[in-house]
Scaffold this motif. Structure first.
Motif, PDB file in Angstrom:
ATOM      1  N   UNK A  72     102.432  41.851  40.467  1.00  0.00           N
ATOM      2  CA  UNK A  72     101.720  41.517  40.238  1.00  0.00           C
ATOM      3  C   UNK A  72     100.710  41.667  38.908  1.00  0.00           C
ATOM      4  N   UNK A  73     100.341  42.268  38.905  1.00  0.00           N
ATOM      5  CA  UNK A  73      99.890  42.879  37.574  1.00  0.00           C
ATOM      6  C   UNK A  73     100.605  43.411  36.518  1.00  0.00           C
ATOM      7  N   UNK A  74     102.137  43.607  36.787  1.00  0.00           N
ATOM      8  CA  UNK A  74     103.224  43.780  36.097  1.00  0.00           C
ATOM      9  C   UNK A  74     103.840  42.623  35.228  1.00  0.00           C
ATOM     10  N   UNK A  75     103.856  41.485  36.210  1.00  0.00           N
ATOM     11  CA  UNK A  75     104.063  40.030  35.660  1.00  0.00           C
ATOM     12  C   UNK A  75     104.069  39.396  34.517  1.00  0.00           C
ATOM     13  N   UNK A  76     105.355  38.913  33.479  1.00  0.00           N
ATOM     14  CA  UNK A  76     105.391  38.670  32.036  1.00  0.00           C
ATOM     15  C   UNK A  76     104.719  40.113  30.851  1.00  0.00           C
TER      16      UNK A  76
END
Ligand code: COA
Length: 153
Positions: A72-76
């Motif tokens: 999640x923290x790395x998405x985008x």
């Protein structure tokens, strides 16, 4: 000053398999059948922590792209794209001509890489026998195909 982050994409090591499975669970993706294809599984690591994955299941000149996930923290951040492109490099090195996938959540994302939707009945029968096709992914999952041009190989 932000601490420096070392990011790598590499073949999964035995010591990272548990973290890989945790990432897939957290991403609501199936694990079934993956253990037979760990030699063709890539992980992204940030400071030695697994933060992304992509795997190939090879069936002759066809392959299934599966387990594409980013924590999640790395998405985008473009990591998903880097993982897919690393999987393409692996597929080309292995002379894969047809790359399939099944997705319930990212049918709008994969076309940016050239994937097009296909009927399940049009999928290479060898790929259809994979655990992911046969049982792990629900019937509602969209099948998609990317054909590599001969010059890509
Ligand atoms: C799908 C996934 C791998 C994308 O990873 P990511 O690192 O966020 O992707 P990138 O940073 O390379 O790309 C971001 C772009 O893709 C788009 N995008 C991300 N996930 C998307 C999805 N599920 N559907 C449509 N578009 C999506 C973003 O809106 C963004 O668009 P932009 O370039 O126009 O701004 C990640 O969201 C994920 O792990 N999802 C859960 C697991 C999953 O669904 N995997 C795919 C099925 S096998």
């Amino acid at each position: 000053m932000q601490p420096e982050i070392t990011l790598s994409i590499e073949a999964v090591a035995p010591g990272d398999v548990a973290a890989l499975y945790n990432l897939l669970r957290a991403s609501n993706l199936p694990i079934d059948g993956l253990s037979a294809h760990l030699t063709d599984t890539l992980v992204a690591k940030a400071n030695e922590q697994v933060v992304g994955s992509a795997a190939l299941e090879r069936y002759g000149h066809s392959a299934l792209l599966r387990s594409v996930a980013v924590a999640e923290p790395w998405r985008g951040t473009g990591l998903g794209r880097q993982l897919v492109e690393s999987a393409f490099d692996l597929a080309r090195r292995q002379r894969v001509q047809r790359l399939y996938l099944l997705t319930e959540t990212a049918a709008e994302w994969f076309p940016r890489f050239g994937f097009v939707p296909v009927e399940r009945s049009a999928v290479d029968p060898a790929v259809r026998q994979s655990v992911e096709f046969a049982s792990a992914c629900p019937d509602s999952a969209q099948a998609m195909l990317l054909t590599f041009a001969p010059t890509d190989n």
